[in-house]
Scaffold this motif. Sequence first.
Motif, mmCIF file in Angstrom:
data_model
loop_
_atom_site.group_PDB
_atom_site.id
_atom_site.type_symbol
_atom_site.label_atom_id
_atom_site.label_comp_id
_atom_site.label_asym_id
_atom_site.label_seq_id
_atom_site.Cartn_x
_atom_site.Cartn_y
_atom_site.Cartn_z
ATOM 1 N N MET A 139 -48.756 -80.782 48.350
ATOM 2 C CA MET A 139 -47.867 -80.164 49.423
ATOM 3 C C MET A 139 -46.682 -80.156 49.017
ATOM 4 N N VAL A 140 -46.123 -80.687 48.027
ATOM 5 C CA VAL A 140 -44.760 -80.704 47.353
ATOM 6 C C VAL A 140 -44.523 -79.873 46.102
ATOM 7 N N ARG A 141 -45.610 -79.224 45.871
ATOM 8 C CA ARG A 141 -45.871 -78.276 44.850
ATOM 9 C C ARG A 141 -45.407 -79.083 43.372
ATOM 10 N N LEU A 142 -45.912 -80.120 43.055
ATOM 11 C CA LEU A 142 -45.789 -80.923 42.018
ATOM 12 C C LEU A 142 -47.151 -81.574 41.473
ATOM 13 N N GLU A 143 -48.325 -80.748 41.611
ATOM 14 C CA GLU A 143 -49.587 -81.185 41.053
ATOM 15 C C GLU A 143 -49.513 -81.483 39.597
ATOM 16 N N ASP A 144 -48.695 -81.050 38.787
ATOM 17 C CA ASP A 144 -48.427 -81.176 37.459
ATOM 18 C C ASP A 144 -47.629 -82.439 36.867
ATOM 19 N N PHE A 145 -47.170 -82.979 37.690
ATOM 20 C CA PHE A 145 -46.163 -84.051 37.574
ATOM 21 C C PHE A 145 -46.454 -85.358 37.990
#
Length: 377
Positions: A139-145
């Motif tokens: 949702m916050v575009r941090l899938e890889d973090f």
Amino acid sequence: MTQTLEAATLTRDAVSDDTCFARFTNVQKSYDGVELVVKDFNLDIRKGEFVTLLGPSGSGKTTCLMMMAGFETPTHGEILLKGNPISGLPPHKRGIGMVFQNYALFPHMTVAENLAFPLEVRHLSKEEVKQKVQRALAMVRLEDFGDRRPAQLSGGQQQRVALARALVFEPELVLMDEPLGALDKNLREEMQYEIKRIHASLGVTMIYVTHDQTEALTMSDRIAVFNDGVVQQLAAPDALYEEPENAFVAYFIGENNRLQGEVVERVGDVCSVRLDSGDVVRAKPVAVGGVGSRTTLSLRPERVSIIRDGSALPDNCFTAKVQEVIYLGDHLRTRLSVCGNDEFIIKTPNAEGHGVLRPGQEIEIGWSSADCRALDA
């Protein structure tokens, strides 16, 4: 005060009990038992609405948010959530998401563990926790973090994680207290649009506190402007900007030319005001008394036109002297001396045919009486 309560009542009438999600009724707050930091606060919020509490430091807006969250208790009045009083409920039982300016992330946990925490305390299964954490990160575009710790993230990324943590357990209400205050200008603007996008996609109800007028205008469905513990005006962003109900709102929302004077005539929707300089200006009476009463005229810089040969003349025309011209890319901000005011501002688009103004030059300017609002002195 009377105008404020009337505005709140009108807004409340427009929000039926069926659509009202959160409600403040005659809420007051005092920390010392004497001075009220919040005075008779009334506000109805629709389900899915984005409402901003806007005002200067110490105006009472954050106190109202903390009372909704359960970190402060009203001295008087009632707060309802989905029709039920919540003043006796502790914060963790209100089911409200919260985002703070300082992020409030656990530094010893990874991003994924930070997001999992509010789910684990609600005793969700490991599989449910994993799914919801992944969904929140996307949702916050941090899938890889997910495996990083907060210290390994930029300020904007940390704020995204804080937002995701407030949303991960799917609350119906999210409260935000100056969440973008620690970010630089570009990041702040980027996060404004990010929060607006998330709000539109989820339909969650949000109450947002800020002192930044641009932030409020950009993101909100409605804005409550606070000053000295009182809501001065509650309206949609365009209504607040175009139709301020008093001098404080006009001054606080956007740039504004202010001219002081006395009403000398009032006929229908137009009044004539003799300024302290002796000039007479025609204006729209909004919050003024009769002939002889003092008033502050409010005029937006972009509503003032430079009168050129062959131009139609508005009902207010004056000769002005250019004091300073500032180039701002898409427009020019020009400071003039006119009507006894050396700080009179106009904004003109940086476009072909508008010409170049120079300090010392005399020009003719004008504006419509409909764009000039006569407010309280």
